[in-house]
Design a protein around this motif. Structure first.
Motif, PDB file in Angstrom:
ATOM      1  N   LEU A   1      30.551  48.099  45.147  1.00  0.00           N
ATOM      2  CA  LEU A   1      30.398  46.861  44.398  1.00  0.00           C
ATOM      3  C   LEU A   1      31.483  45.860  44.776  1.00  0.00           C
ATOM      4  CD1 LEU A   1      29.613  48.289  40.850  1.00  0.00           C
ATOM      5  CD2 LEU A   1      28.001  47.223  42.426  1.00  0.00           C
ATOM      6  N   HIS A   2      31.085  44.582  44.816  1.00  0.00           N
ATOM      7  CA  HIS A   2      32.003  43.479  45.075  1.00  0.00           C
ATOM      8  C   HIS A   2      31.845  42.477  43.934  1.00  0.00           C
ATOM      9  CE1 HIS A   2      32.765  44.462  49.423  1.00  0.00           C
ATOM     10  NE2 HIS A   2      31.650  45.140  49.218  1.00  0.00           N
ATOM     11  N   LEU A   3      32.938  42.114  43.289  1.00  0.00           N
ATOM     12  CA  LEU A   3      32.865  41.144  42.199  1.00  0.00           C
ATOM     13  C   LEU A   3      32.458  39.769  42.722  1.00  0.00           C
ATOM     14  CD1 LEU A   3      35.948  41.917  39.937  1.00  0.00           C
ATOM     15  CD2 LEU A   3      33.542  42.320  39.420  1.00  0.00           C
ATOM     16  N   ARG A   4      31.670  39.067  41.908  1.00  0.00           N
ATOM     17  CA  ARG A   4      31.219  37.720  42.253  1.00  0.00           C
ATOM     18  C   ARG A   4      31.486  36.751  41.097  1.00  0.00           C
ATOM     19  NH1 ARG A   4      31.711  39.171  46.538  1.00  0.00           N
ATOM     20  NH2 ARG A   4      30.234  39.315  48.261  1.00  0.00           N
ATOM     21  N   GLY A   5      32.513  37.037  40.308  1.00  0.00           N
ATOM     22  CA  GLY A   5      32.872  36.138  39.215  1.00  0.00           C
ATOM     23  C   GLY A   5      32.317  36.600  37.879  1.00  0.00           C
ATOM     24  N   ARG A   6      32.343  35.687  36.918  1.00  0.00           N
ATOM     25  CA  ARG A   6      31.867  35.985  35.575  1.00  0.00           C
ATOM     26  C   ARG A   6      30.776  35.009  35.172  1.00  0.00           C
ATOM     27  NH1 ARG A   6      33.836  39.177  32.066  1.00  0.00           N
ATOM     28  NH2 ARG A   6      33.187  37.833  30.357  1.00  0.00           N
ATOM     29  N   ARG A   7      29.936  35.487  34.263  1.00  0.00           N
ATOM     30  CA  ARG A   7      28.897  34.595  33.742  1.00  0.00           C
ATOM     31  C   ARG A   7      29.525  33.361  33.086  1.00  0.00           C
ATOM     32  NH1 ARG A   7      23.867  36.077  34.065  1.00  0.00           N
ATOM     33  NH2 ARG A   7      23.235  38.268  34.173  1.00  0.00           N
ATOM     34  N   ASP A   8      30.619  33.570  32.347  1.00  0.00           N
ATOM     35  CA  ASP A   8      31.221  32.445  31.640  1.00  0.00           C
ATOM     36  C   ASP A   8      32.156  31.618  32.533  1.00  0.00           C
ATOM     37  OD1 ASP A   8      33.228  34.309  31.849  1.00  0.00           O
ATOM     38  OD2 ASP A   8      33.535  34.552  29.700  1.00  0.00           O
ATOM     39  N   HIS A   9      32.287  31.985  33.813  1.00  0.00           N
ATOM     40  CA  HIS A   9      33.048  31.177  34.758  1.00  0.00           C
ATOM     41  C   HIS A   9      32.133  30.395  35.695  1.00  0.00           C
ATOM     42  CE1 HIS A   9      37.062  33.605  34.453  1.00  0.00           C
ATOM     43  NE2 HIS A   9      36.749  32.962  33.352  1.00  0.00           N
ATOM     44  N   GLN A  10      30.843  30.493  35.472  1.00  0.00           N
ATOM     45  CA  GLN A  10      29.901  29.719  36.264  1.00  0.00           C
ATOM     46  C   GLN A  10      29.699  28.355  35.610  1.00  0.00           C
ATOM     47  OE1 GLN A  10      26.290  31.992  36.832  1.00  0.00           O
ATOM     48  NE2 GLN A  10      27.104  32.913  38.700  1.00  0.00           N
ATOM     49  N   VAL A  11      29.775  27.316  36.429  1.00  0.00           N
ATOM     50  CA  VAL A  11      29.612  25.958  35.925  1.00  0.00           C
ATOM     51  C   VAL A  11      28.561  25.254  36.777  1.00  0.00           C
ATOM     52  CG1 VAL A  11      31.995  25.882  35.122  1.00  0.00           C
ATOM     53  CG2 VAL A  11      31.458  25.026  37.406  1.00  0.00           C
ATOM     54  N   LYS A  12      28.052  24.163  36.229  1.00  0.00           N
ATOM     55  CA  LYS A  12      27.074  23.379  36.979  1.00  0.00           C
ATOM     56  C   LYS A  12      27.596  21.955  37.105  1.00  0.00           C
ATOM     57  CE  LYS A  12      22.100  22.785  37.516  1.00  0.00           C
ATOM     58  NZ  LYS A  12      20.777  23.071  36.935  1.00  0.00           N
ATOM     59  N   ARG A  13      27.794  21.527  38.353  1.00  0.00           N
ATOM     60  CA  ARG A  13      28.330  20.199  38.630  1.00  0.00           C
ATOM     61  C   ARG A  13      27.454  19.526  39.675  1.00  0.00           C
ATOM     62  NH1 ARG A  13      33.970  19.274  41.795  1.00  0.00           N
ATOM     63  NH2 ARG A  13      32.710  20.415  43.277  1.00  0.00           N
ATOM     64  N   ARG A  14      27.000  18.336  39.337  1.00  0.00           N
ATOM     65  CA  ARG A  14      26.154  17.542  40.240  1.00  0.00           C
ATOM     66  C   ARG A  14      24.971  18.351  40.765  1.00  0.00           C
ATOM     67  NH1 ARG A  14      31.458  16.678  42.346  1.00  0.00           N
ATOM     68  NH2 ARG A  14      32.410  14.828  41.392  1.00  0.00           N
ATOM     69  N   GLY A  15      24.412  19.185  39.879  1.00  0.00           N
ATOM     70  CA  GLY A  15      23.227  19.954  40.240  1.00  0.00           C
ATOM     71  C   GLY A  15      23.498  21.259  40.951  1.00  0.00           C
TER      72      GLY A  15
END
Length: 338
Positions: free
Chosen positions: A232-246
């Motif tokens: 397994l390789h970490l790909r961040g967190r659900r709560d660290h995902q943001v949406k900017r300019r689409g």
């Protein structure tokens, strides 16, 4: 948080066996007793009959003192967050006063900057390096020992599940996925629930696992992918995902890329919602090169969609009580630099 004797004993038994800790070892206990890293120090040390040496609290704020202490106490096993290891490398002089007794370098809690890890593997030739993963609710649920020929291009996978533990990846629909999704943990290390006053609340949810059997699983909120070797390789967190300019952007991915640059000692990305584009990404950087050089390297390394709106240079990133980067403190810092 309801963690049982069985939860802790399971991890301690595994750690002592996997790491080969014995009566001849001297464990450097630097984690607070309220931090789950201390379970290896105290319970693992007791099971192995090892000597547990408690690092004075003030040394953690003065990396040079921490390095001197490791050598003076002849520490053989150290389990710490990468922030402490990096501080000892950058400001503690560990490259000049390398503790030669240190045979086990164990880390968890946050990604280890690749450039710093590369320097450590060169300094401590012959030492074993372990990356352990797991939120407090599961203690450690996966592990990866770095191979002797490890290089930065290999990254730092969190590896595979501990024996007796099942780790699944769950997609947005709540179904088990083969290669990518949120990490879900089933097994003897998973907590019994949360305690609110005298009332216990469950911490797990029913999940139909990959073998078709329904079990109670803890959803970690961490995103990961599985490689061809099953690691397994970490790909961040659900709560660290943001949406900017689409564009959907993971702040952890920005930190992984920038943290691997030779010009960067440490970094952290924060998000300020609102305004044009949906919000702004601030990248806080501890630099080891001139600011203009760092800015050029950052912008060259990141895709345009992930480029931060501001790069804020700091002498040292603030730390919380567990020795990790304090993201709440960073988000509250007024930023004016363009």
């Amino acid at each position: 948080m309801l963690l049982s004797h069985g939860n802790v004993r399971y991890f301690a038994d595994w750690a002592v066996g996997e790491l080969g800790i014995g009566p001849g070892d001297r464990i450097g206990a630097q984690a607070s007793l309220t931090f789950d890293l201390s379970t290896l120090d105290l319970f693992g040390g007791a099971l192995a009959g090892a000597c547990v040496c408690v690092m004075p609290e003030e040394y953690k704020a003065f990396p040079r003192d921490a390095v001197d202490w490791l050598g003076r106490e002849r520490i053989t096993v150290l389990y710490a967050v990468p922030t402490l290891y990096t501080a000892m490398l950058e400001r503690g002089g560990i490259a000049e006063r390398t503790p030669r007794d240190l045979r086990l370098v164990v880390f968890a809690g946050e990604p280890f900057p690749l450039a710093a890890l590369r320097r450590y593997t060169g300094l401590l030739d012959g030492a074993a390096f372990y990356n352990l993963y797991g939120p407090t609710e599961t203690n450690v649920c996966t592990f990866q020992r770095l191979p002797p020929d490890w290089t930065e291009k290999d990254g730092t996978p969190i590896g595979t599940a501990l024996p007796g533990t099942r780790v699944e990846l769950v997609d947005d629909s709540g179904a088990v996925a083969a290669d990518e999704g949120e990490i879900a943990v089933v097994g003897p290390s998973v907590l019994r629930g949360y305690l609110d006053g005298r009332r216990a609340h469950p911490a797990t949810v029913p999940l139909v696992c990959g073998d078709g059997v329904a079990r109670q699983a803890y959803l970690t909120g961490d995103l990961a992918c599985r490689d061809d070797a099953g690691r397994l390789h970490l790909r961040g967190r659900r709560d660290h995902q943001v949406k900017r300019r689409g564009h959907r952007i993971d702040l952890g991915e920005i930190e992984a890329v920038v943290g691997g640059l030779d010009q960067v000692r440490a970094c952290a990305a924060t998000w300020t919602p609102g305004g044009p584009g949906g919000g702004r990404i601030m990248l806080h950087v501890e630099a080891r090169a001139p600011e203009t050089e760092v800015e050029r390297s950052v912008r060259a390394a990141l895709p345009v969609a992930m480029t931060p709106d501001q790069i804020v240079f700091t002498g040292a990133l603030p730390l919380n009580s567990r020795g990790k980067t304090d993201r709440q403190a960073l988000a509250a810092v007024p930023t004016t630099r363009k």
